[in-house]
Design an enzyme around this catalytic site. Structure first.
Site, PDB file in Angstrom:
ATOM      1  N   LYS A 163       0.805  -1.062   0.046  1.00 47.65           N
ATOM      2  CA  LYS A 163      -0.087   0.052   0.039  1.00 47.65           C
ATOM      3  C   LYS A 163       0.892   1.359   0.116  1.00 47.65           C
ATOM      4  O   LYS A 163       1.728   1.418   0.703  1.00 47.65           O
ATOM      5  CB  LYS A 163      -0.956   0.032   1.181  1.00 47.65           C
ATOM      6  CG  LYS A 163      -1.598   1.171   1.623  1.00 47.65           C
ATOM      7  CD  LYS A 163      -2.827   1.671   0.516  1.00 47.65           C
ATOM      8  CE  LYS A 163      -3.419   2.802   0.606  1.00 47.65           C
ATOM      9  NZ  LYS A 163      -3.157   3.935   0.054  1.00 47.65           N
ATOM     10  N   GLU A 197      -1.555   5.247  -8.044  1.00 45.28           N
ATOM     11  CA  GLU A 197      -1.416   5.983  -6.878  1.00 45.28           C
ATOM     12  C   GLU A 197      -0.248   6.891  -7.141  1.00 45.28           C
ATOM     13  O   GLU A 197       0.972   6.566  -7.570  1.00 45.28           O
ATOM     14  CB  GLU A 197      -0.830   5.227  -5.760  1.00 45.28           C
ATOM     15  CG  GLU A 197      -0.842   5.800  -4.318  1.00 45.28           C
ATOM     16  CD  GLU A 197      -2.229   5.817  -3.587  1.00 45.28           C
ATOM     17  OE1 GLU A 197      -2.424   6.465  -2.622  1.00 45.28           O
ATOM     18  OE2 GLU A 197      -3.131   5.276  -4.052  1.00 45.28           O
TER      19      GLU A 197
END
Length: 170
Positions: free
Chosen positions: A9, A67
């Site tokens: 993440k 991202e």
């Protein structure tokens, strides 16, 4: 016997990039999950995002999720430069990346060390992709960066080992 895709993440800003016939046409933040902000002009300043794709077998419509982030070394260097210029430093890399991408002035965005890792498909028309692994394998062929720490494996023991390995890299 489920195949897992382990991906770290990242702490940045989630975006969606839309291509039509190989041309980058639109980019937005995730927003509330339904409506995001138009950040097309700012995404176009990130060198790792191709403005056009010249690969064979590229989808007619491709939505890619990724991202946008600033890595630790770049963040520290940016703050050093700001101090030299008498400017205030940024509190953290996540907020700096998000604020940079949501800037109204793309020339400011262009001067920030923004990076992106792409990781997920949205709508795809014109190319059949059956698995997450297959999608991740296509991304670099189309010119998109993916995280080097992605691993594929099977079973709970894979997940336990993967998360232990990634946790040790922080």
């Amino acid at each position: 016997d489920i195949e897992y895709v382990g991906e770290p993440k990242l702490d940045g800003l989630a975006v969606e990039i839309v291509y039509h016939k190989g041309k980058f046409v639109y980019g937005s933040t995730r927003g509330d999950g339904v409506i995001g902000e138009d950040v097309t002009s700012n995404l176009k300043t990130i060198k790792a995002i191709p403005l056009s794709i010249k690969a064979e077998k590229f989808p007619n419509i491709l939505e890619i999720r990724g991202e946008v982030f600033i890595n630790k070394d770049d963040f520290e260097q940016l703050n050093k430069e700001r101090l030299k210029e008498g400017l205030s430093v940024f509190a953290n890399a996540r907020n700096c990346a998000a604020g940079s991408l949501r800037q109204l002035n793309p020339s400011i965005t262009a001067n920030r060390p923004l990076r992106i890792f792409c990781y997920s498909p949205g709508k795809i028309e014109g190319v059949k992709i059956k698995t997450q692994k297959e999608f991740l394998d296509h991304l670099p062929k189309w010119g998109f960066p993916v995280n080097d720490n992605i691993k594929i494996g099977r079973g709970a023991s894979f997940l336990d080992g993967y998360y232990s390995e990634i946790s040790g890299k922080r």
